[in-house]
Scaffold this motif. Sequence first.
Motif, short mmCIF file in Angstrom:
data_model
loop_
_atom_site.label_atom_id
_atom_site.label_comp_id
_atom_site.label_asym_id
_atom_site.label_seq_id
_atom_site.Cartn_x
_atom_site.Cartn_y
_atom_site.Cartn_z
N MET A 197 -10.81 -15.25 -2.03
CA MET A 197 -11.91 -15.61 -1.14
C MET A 197 -13.23 -15.03 -1.63
O MET A 197 -14.23 -15.04 -0.92
N GLY A 198 -13.23 -14.48 -2.85
CA GLY A 198 -14.46 -13.95 -3.42
C GLY A 198 -14.85 -12.59 -2.90
O GLY A 198 -16.02 -12.18 -3.02
N GLY A 199 -13.90 -11.87 -2.30
CA GLY A 199 -14.20 -10.56 -1.72
C GLY A 199 -13.51 -9.44 -2.47
O GLY A 199 -12.98 -9.62 -3.57
N CYS A 200 -13.51 -8.26 -1.86
CA CYS A 200 -12.82 -7.11 -2.45
C CYS A 200 -12.19 -6.29 -1.32
O CYS A 200 -12.58 -6.41 -0.15
N ILE A 201 -11.23 -5.46 -1.69
CA ILE A 201 -10.53 -4.62 -0.72
C ILE A 201 -10.41 -3.22 -1.31
O ILE A 201 -10.19 -3.06 -2.52
N ARG A 202 -10.61 -2.21 -0.49
CA ARG A 202 -10.51 -0.83 -0.97
C ARG A 202 -9.87 0.05 0.09
O ARG A 202 -9.87 -0.31 1.28
N LEU A 203 -9.36 1.18 -0.35
CA LEU A 203 -8.68 2.11 0.55
C LEU A 203 -9.23 3.52 0.36
O LEU A 203 -9.44 3.97 -0.77
N GLU A 204 -9.48 4.21 1.47
CA GLU A 204 -9.88 5.61 1.46
C GLU A 204 -8.98 6.35 2.44
O GLU A 204 -8.70 5.84 3.52
N SER A 205 -8.56 7.56 2.06
CA SER A 205 -7.62 8.26 2.93
C SER A 205 -7.81 9.77 2.90
O SER A 205 -7.92 10.37 1.82
N GLN A 206 -7.88 10.35 4.09
CA GLN A 206 -7.82 11.79 4.29
C GLN A 206 -6.64 12.03 5.23
O GLN A 206 -6.71 11.69 6.41
N PRO A 207 -5.52 12.56 4.71
CA PRO A 207 -4.30 12.71 5.54
C PRO A 207 -4.56 13.37 6.88
O PRO A 207 -5.24 14.39 6.96
N PHE A 208 -4.04 12.73 7.93
CA PHE A 208 -4.14 13.17 9.32
C PHE A 208 -5.57 13.23 9.84
O PHE A 208 -5.83 13.77 10.90
N GLU A 209 -6.51 12.68 9.07
CA GLU A 209 -7.88 12.53 9.56
C GLU A 209 -8.21 11.05 9.73
O GLU A 209 -8.41 10.57 10.83
N LYS A 210 -8.23 10.33 8.60
CA LYS A 210 -8.50 8.90 8.69
C LYS A 210 -8.11 8.21 7.39
O LYS A 210 -8.47 8.65 6.30
N THR A 211 -7.37 7.13 7.54
CA THR A 211 -7.04 6.25 6.42
C THR A 211 -7.63 4.89 6.73
O THR A 211 -7.28 4.27 7.74
N ILE A 212 -8.56 4.44 5.89
CA ILE A 212 -9.28 3.19 6.14
C ILE A 212 -9.03 2.20 5.01
O ILE A 212 -9.17 2.54 3.84
N VAL A 213 -8.67 0.97 5.39
CA VAL A 213 -8.63 -0.13 4.44
C VAL A 213 -9.77 -1.07 4.81
O VAL A 213 -9.85 -1.54 5.95
N THR A 214 -10.66 -1.32 3.86
CA THR A 214 -11.84 -2.14 4.11
C THR A 214 -11.75 -3.44 3.34
O THR A 214 -11.54 -3.44 2.12
N VAL A 215 -11.93 -4.56 4.05
CA VAL A 215 -11.99 -5.88 3.44
C VAL A 215 -13.45 -6.34 3.48
O VAL A 215 -14.05 -6.36 4.56
N GLN A 216 -14.00 -6.65 2.33
CA GLN A 216 -15.40 -7.08 2.26
C GLN A 216 -15.48 -8.53 1.80
O GLN A 216 -14.92 -8.89 0.77
N LEU A 217 -16.16 -9.36 2.61
CA LEU A 217 -16.33 -10.78 2.30
C LEU A 217 -17.81 -11.15 2.40
O LEU A 217 -18.61 -10.41 2.99
N LYS A 218 -18.16 -12.31 1.85
CA LYS A 218 -19.54 -12.76 1.89
C LYS A 218 -19.89 -13.27 3.26
O LYS A 218 -19.15 -14.04 3.87
N ARG A 219 -21.06 -12.85 3.77
CA ARG A 219 -21.49 -13.24 5.11
C ARG A 219 -22.20 -14.58 5.07
O ARG A 219 -22.88 -14.92 4.10
#
Length: 308
Positions: free
Chosen positions: A285-307
Amino acid sequence: MNSILILVIVFLLICLYVSRTKRTRDIRAIATSLNEMLASNTPQKLFFATNDSTLQYLLVAINRMLKAHQHESISYVQKELAMKRMLTNISHDLRTPLTIVLGLIETILHNPNMTVHEKEQLLLKIHSRVQEIVLLINRFFELVQLESEDLELPLAKINVTELCRRNILLFYHDMESKGLEADLQLSERPVYTLGNEEAFNRILQNLLSNAIRYGSDGSVIGMALREEGPFVNVEVWDRGRGISKLEQELVFERLYRTENDLPHMRSEKGTGLGLSISKRLVEKMGGCIRLESQPFEKTIVTVQLKRI
């Protein structure tokens, strides 16, 4: 006068002959070196000293070709290893439920004194395991289809706000049964992006399923929708065990399971293909996906697409 002209012409012809002979010798030497490199399968870089500008141009082109060939060879080997690892993992994942199914069937066949209720319970277990096998096979073929570029994914204007709400409602019962709260930061107005509705739903369902499965220790599952310039970011997060720094790039590989994927959790119909499929759908879909994680604090998966 004529004799001088003849001498000049003869001199030029001799120079031309020497130059041509030298170039022929140099070309043969380059060809020999290239053949030796290809025969030994070590196409690193071709070094050859020459003042001939044409040969220098040829050497630059050959070295560019060798570099491209080297990258292709490395990529091929990596894909071969990844495919072998994937097939090994799939055979292992199929063998376990199939062994259980065979064991349950043999129990029914060789126990004539079994009650109807007991048979029904065993059949329900067989049904559950067979569904697990079908899910794994379907996801495997879906991933193969995505990677072979056979899957057409038409893009159109989609309402991300509505799809986020719809998918969080789809998992509301699962969150409630595990005592998880939902923290939603969604826009009140419609936010549109260029994408495919079916693929976007599949991505969100994979991410929410993983967040519930691995983040239940954190007691909350979150979803946020943010507009950043020409992009729309959809975040799915949890406060669970998280993923170590070394594993954060690996989770998008086929059938990869983190060290935190405990044995008792592997029975929850996890195939190890969800994030890999999500990554390829996002990229289509022309986007990207990334993951950031701090155990027991926050794990975020971000999907970025064109607006839009």
